[in-house]
Enzyme design. Sequence first.
Site, short mmCIF file in Angstrom:
data_model
loop_
_atom_site.label_atom_id
_atom_site.label_comp_id
_atom_site.label_asym_id
_atom_site.label_seq_id
_atom_site.Cartn_x
_atom_site.Cartn_y
_atom_site.Cartn_z
N LYS A 1 0.84 -1.21 0.00
CA LYS A 1 0.00 0.00 0.00
C LYS A 1 0.87 1.26 0.00
O LYS A 1 2.10 1.17 0.01
CB LYS A 1 -0.95 -0.06 1.19
CG LYS A 1 -2.00 -1.18 1.06
CD LYS A 1 -3.06 -0.89 0.01
CE LYS A 1 -3.83 -2.09 -0.51
NZ LYS A 1 -4.59 -2.84 0.46
C1 PLP Z 1 -5.62 -3.92 0.78
C2 PLP Z 1 -7.08 -3.60 0.91
C3 PLP Z 1 -7.79 -3.87 2.10
C4 PLP Z 1 -7.24 -4.68 3.22
O1 PLP Z 1 -6.13 -4.11 3.81
P1 PLP Z 1 -5.33 -5.01 4.88
O2 PLP Z 1 -4.49 -3.98 5.58
O3 PLP Z 1 -4.52 -5.99 4.10
O4 PLP Z 1 -6.32 -5.64 5.78
C5 PLP Z 1 -9.10 -3.45 2.19
N1 PLP Z 1 -9.71 -2.82 1.17
C6 PLP Z 1 -9.07 -2.56 0.02
C7 PLP Z 1 -9.79 -1.83 -1.06
C8 PLP Z 1 -7.74 -2.96 -0.16
O5 PLP Z 1 -7.13 -2.76 -1.32
#
Ligand code: PLP
Length: 411
Positions: free
Chosen positions: A203
């Site tokens: 991310k």
């Molecule tokens: C990556 C993602 C999540 C989940 O994030 P985590 O930190 O891995 O739990 C939720 N929603 C979207 C749209 C994502 O891309």
Amino acid sequence: MGSEVPFFRPDISEEEISAVVATLRSGWLTSGPCVERFEREFAACVGAAHAVAVNSCTAALHLAVEALGLKRRQAVLVPTMTFAATAEVVRYQGATPILVDCDPQTLNLSLEDAARKLAQLTEGRLPPRIRADLPVVGIMPVHVGGLMMDMEAIWAFAVEHNLWVVEDAAHALPAAMRRQDGTWQRCGEGTADVTCFSFYANKTITTGEGGMAVTNNRNLADRMRLMSLHGLSRTAWGRYTGQGSWDYEIIAPGYKYNLTDIAASLGIRQLARAEQMRRRREEIAARYLEAFAEVEEIELPPTDPARLHAWHLFPIRLRLERLRVSRNGFIERLCACGVRCSVHWRPLHLHPYYRERFGWRPSDLPIATRVWERLVSLPIFSAMTDDEVARVIQAVKELCARYARPTGHAR
Ligand SMILES: *Cc1c(COP(=O)(O)O)cnc(C)c1O
């Protein structure tokens, strides 16, 4: 040709590595002073009153809907064009996600379809396994790729239908939108009842695994904090340091969602570089947009002068009618040219669980059904070199030229 261009490579500085090492040497590894500082600085950065650090965005989303009182025999509007997490937290509470179609360009939730789904629910025209008498209590917009939805429009809709708003901002740090009055509003700055961010490995900022829930509502913040650590009246840091006593009380059967100080010490430094890393992604996006402007075989992601775009993703849409290759074939050939791509996402209603449990059919969400077959996410990350960007551009252009379907026009 050089080595492969990965879909993502983390951007971790030497200073960040040193900060993690210092925490490892500090004698305190789990939630403590680094988490407190990360929460404080994160809240200030997005302009929220409260921030609760947790070990994933999924945990943040779960705590948000739990704190808002979501329970069985209730329903929530969730975009079908999202990752598993957005809808699964609704299921954790035993509630029903009502899937909503997307805008064909932004891929964000379509409010027009949300209104249609509400009408279809009361008319008993949603899939048979969704009971027509379910009260719809919330809506969970996702800012796909980091291009913010119009949250003023979301709020108008939420007020009209008496819904809470939980924002899945996993892609949207940092991001902002221009309000009707011309001022800027950051994602998380009162844009939802609770806004949830992700620090997953790929991310826009990372702690390896991690997440943050922000809110301006003290009661929601208190409930999320309580439930993030077993429902205990006091945290370990509070109990074992300073004036702390060893004693605690269990207030509720909470979860084990707390973030470690190891992770937070990385998060503090990543947060400080978030805008700098966003600018690099924006630069890469600008190069893609320019390089592909004349390529007729693909459609480019929309931009909007009223948005500060986080550019977590760069999703192109193939014009399959102009190509002699399928989407999957296109991705395989890019991979053979040394460029790794991905797809965001196969919509939820086309996964076995949502299809079988609720009876969703492809025709219930026609835009997402059609658009996902054309989606390709190109690599875009702050650690990407200019040479890597150039290789992606060259590979995409070459493939489009090689597989172009003759249209009768001179090319
Ligand atoms: C990556 C993602 C999540 C989940 O994030 P985590 O930190 O891995 O739990 C939720 N929603 C979207 C749209 C994502 O891309």
